[in-house]
Design a protein around this motif. Structure first.
Motif, PDB file in Angstrom:
ATOM      1  N   ASP A 279      49.496  37.371  36.140  1.00 29.10           N
ATOM      2  CA  ASP A 279      48.673  37.385  34.896  1.00 29.10           C
ATOM      3  C   ASP A 279      47.380  37.292  35.092  1.00 29.10           C
ATOM      4  OD1 ASP A 279      47.493  37.159  32.242  1.00 29.10           O
ATOM      5  OD2 ASP A 279      48.895  35.447  31.771  1.00 29.10           O
ATOM      6  N   PRO A 280      46.369  38.369  34.871  1.00 30.47           N
ATOM      7  CA  PRO A 280      45.044  38.226  35.245  1.00 30.47           C
ATOM      8  C   PRO A 280      44.405  37.060  34.667  1.00 30.47           C
ATOM      9  CG  PRO A 280      45.426  40.469  34.723  1.00 30.47           C
ATOM     10  CD  PRO A 280      46.588  39.701  34.332  1.00 30.47           C
ATOM     11  N   ARG A 281      44.869  36.610  33.614  1.00 30.30           N
ATOM     12  CA  ARG A 281      44.101  35.574  32.997  1.00 30.30           C
ATOM     13  C   ARG A 281      44.578  34.123  33.719  1.00 30.30           C
ATOM     14  NH1 ARG A 281      46.814  35.954  26.963  1.00 30.30           N
ATOM     15  NH2 ARG A 281      48.467  36.442  28.570  1.00 30.30           N
ATOM     16  N   ALA A 282      45.759  34.035  34.017  1.00 27.48           N
ATOM     17  CA  ALA A 282      46.084  32.876  34.895  1.00 27.48           C
ATOM     18  C   ALA A 282      45.287  32.935  36.437  1.00 27.48           C
ATOM     19  CB  ALA A 282      47.787  32.882  35.183  1.00 27.48           C
ATOM     20  N   VAL A 283      45.089  34.113  37.097  1.00 28.61           N
ATOM     21  CA  VAL A 283      44.364  34.151  37.999  1.00 28.61           C
ATOM     22  C   VAL A 283      42.969  33.666  37.965  1.00 28.61           C
ATOM     23  CG1 VAL A 283      43.603  35.712  39.816  1.00 28.61           C
ATOM     24  CG2 VAL A 283      45.809  36.071  39.193  1.00 28.61           C
ATOM     25  N   LEU A 284      42.357  34.181  36.775  1.00 32.73           N
ATOM     26  CA  LEU A 284      40.981  33.710  36.652  1.00 32.73           C
ATOM     27  C   LEU A 284      40.838  32.386  36.646  1.00 32.73           C
ATOM     28  CD1 LEU A 284      39.667  36.930  34.347  1.00 32.73           C
ATOM     29  CD2 LEU A 284      39.102  36.180  36.820  1.00 32.73           C
ATOM     30  N   GLY A 285      41.829  31.799  35.482  1.00 33.93           N
ATOM     31  CA  GLY A 285      41.768  30.327  35.260  1.00 33.93           C
ATOM     32  C   GLY A 285      41.890  29.356  36.414  1.00 33.93           C
TER      33      GLY A 285
END
Length: 474
Positions: free
Chosen positions: A368-374
């Motif tokens: 999940d890109p959002r998890a990676v960024l977070g």
């Protein structure tokens, strides 16, 4: 009126005396508008030339960025990896500029015309707004800087490939050896417990995962190589103690590292030796390797928020069988996913290979890109410690668009486990034939013929299946 009777003419860039912000709310509103439309507050405050320049420059930049991103593709993302330092600097400059813009927008609206209470409130609000506006730029600059350090640390491979017009040198496939190792404190050397080759079609992105058991015996080496001269009849060593074998496939890396005299005194030949050995076993050319410390892998999974997996039966683990990953479908933590993939208690290497393949498939689907960024900084920090590879830094520009193709293409798998082969007495020719057939199947169009350069293979067995075959069913 002047003493001569002529009307006063304000300086070209001077604030107009009749357009102050009348209330604190109006002042804050105009400053907030300037965040998304730079120059709006300057126009309201009578700074016509400055306001028009700011607004025009901003709109021109927005139009250019929209044009760039409209035509952007994964190739642009790959090329952007070469500009990380410049992009980090640009983000920092933009953050500072936007901060100054908010402050100056506040000042040109003449907050001194407000009552003292209004000056304090508007100053505090606009100062907070300036910090909030600059924060995303500062965060972007940090992420870009961390990315630059991570890539420079991990991708240290030498080589000029990636600089020419055709980085693939006319080839239609690339093969990367994916390894899971367990080096670290309390362990001597590197044992490659998970051994897979990702063979990717450069045109379509279709990937084939070829898995070899860690316990393959009598491993052959390429003719004429130093290891073949040392072991002409395959990798065989005396038992270090009764029942303890150190001459299996997973020990090739460490044996080569431990015996530099075989390579004319050159050290750290384990990776290159294992690449050549795996390529010879499968009948392919292995381009690069990527080795991940499986103990740090759990931290990556945790940073991504865990993995949803279906465990078909209880998986027991631990030195004294004290742990268990319960059967069922749920989100596993990094530690649970690691033990699910590694445990051999009441199991064997081949079931473990299947479970490792399930974890690979889950990562491909659930990243999940959002998890990676977070959790970006944490993930990058862990990656610098647990990943080794010989992929040259310049090749990333070309591997990023290829990875995008793989993400959206079919991924199949062929695992060389019993009863397909015997690990004690492997049929090396059969392994090569099955690998060649699996490659042919992986490049075949869904409803069309095989790739025109490839001919049907001689083995009738189905060569490969989906990477998640055998996963997810209770």
């Amino acid at each position: 009126m002047s003493s001569s009777g002529a009307p006063d003419v304000p300086a070209p860039n001077a604030p107009a005396p009749d357009v102050p912000a009348r209330t604190a709310a109006a002042l804050i509103g105009w400053v907030a508008l300037s965040v998304v439309l730079p120059g709006a507050a300057h126009l309201r405050g009578g700074w016509w030339r400055t306001g028009a320049l700011l607004l025009g420059s901003y709109l021109t930049t927005v139009v250019c960025l929209i044009a760039i991103f409209t035509g952007a593709d994964a190739g642009l993302a790959g090329r952007a990896l070469n500009w990380l330092t410049q992009m980090s600097l640009a983000a920092a400059v933009c953050g500072a500029a936007w901060f100054c813009l908010v402050i100056h927008s506040f000042l040109v609206l003449r907050p001194g015309t407000l009552p003292r209470g209004g000056q304090i409130v508007t100053g505090a609000v606009c100062g907070f707004l300036a910090v909030v506006v600059a924060a995303p730029f500062a965060l972007a600059a940090q992420y870009l800087s961390v990315s630059q350090r991570t890539l420079d640390t991990v991708f240290t491979g030498d080589g000029a490939n990636g600089q020419g017009r055709d980085p693939w040198a006319g080839r239609d496939r690339v093969n990367v050896l994916l390894l899971g190792g367990d080096w670290g404190e309390g362990r001597v050397g590197v044992r490659t417990d998970s051994i897979n080759v990702a063979s990717v079609d450069l045109r379509t992105g279709k990937a084939l995962l070829l898995g070899l058991p860690r316990n393959l015996e009598h491993v052959p080496f390429p003719p004429g190589s130093p290891m073949a001269l040392r072991f002409p009849y395959g990798f065989e060593l005396p038992e270090s103690r009764p029942g303890w074998r150190e001459d299996l496939l997973f020990s090739v890396w460490q044996y080569a590292d431990d015996h530099p005299e075989l390579f004319g005194g050159r050290r750290h030949m384990g990776a290159e030796t294992l690449k050549e050995t795996i390529g010879y076993i499968l009948g392919i050319r292995v381009d690069w390797y990527a080795l991940v410390n499986i103990w740090g892998f759990a931290k990556i999974i945790d940073a991504l928020g865990g993995l949803v997996l279906t465990v078909d039966r209880d998986i027991v683990f631990g030195k004294y069988d004290e742990g268990v990953v319960r059967a069922g479908t749920r989100r596993l933590s990094g530690a649970e996913a690691l033990w699910y993939a590694r445990s051999r208690t009441y199991s064997d290497d081949y079931n473990r290979m299947r479970r490792q393949r399930c974890v690979f498939g889950a990562l491909l689907r659930q990243a999940d890109p959002r998890a990676v960024l977070g959790r970006f900084t944490e993930i990058a920090s862990v990656a610098r410690r647990i990943v080794r590879t010989d992929i040259p830094r310049p090749m990333l520009e070309h591997l990023v668009p290829l990875a995008w193709k793989v993400k959206h293409a079919e991924v199949t798998s062929l695992q060389f486990v019993p009863p397909l082969i015997s690990t004690a007495y492997p049929d090396w020719e059969r392994i090569r034939l099955l690998a060649a057939k699996a490659v042919r199947q992986s490049v075949r169009e869904p409803d069309g013929p095989s790739h025109p350069r490839l001919r049907p293979g001689p083995t009738p067995e189905p060569a490969s299946g989906p990477i998640d075959e055998g996963c997810g069913a209770l």
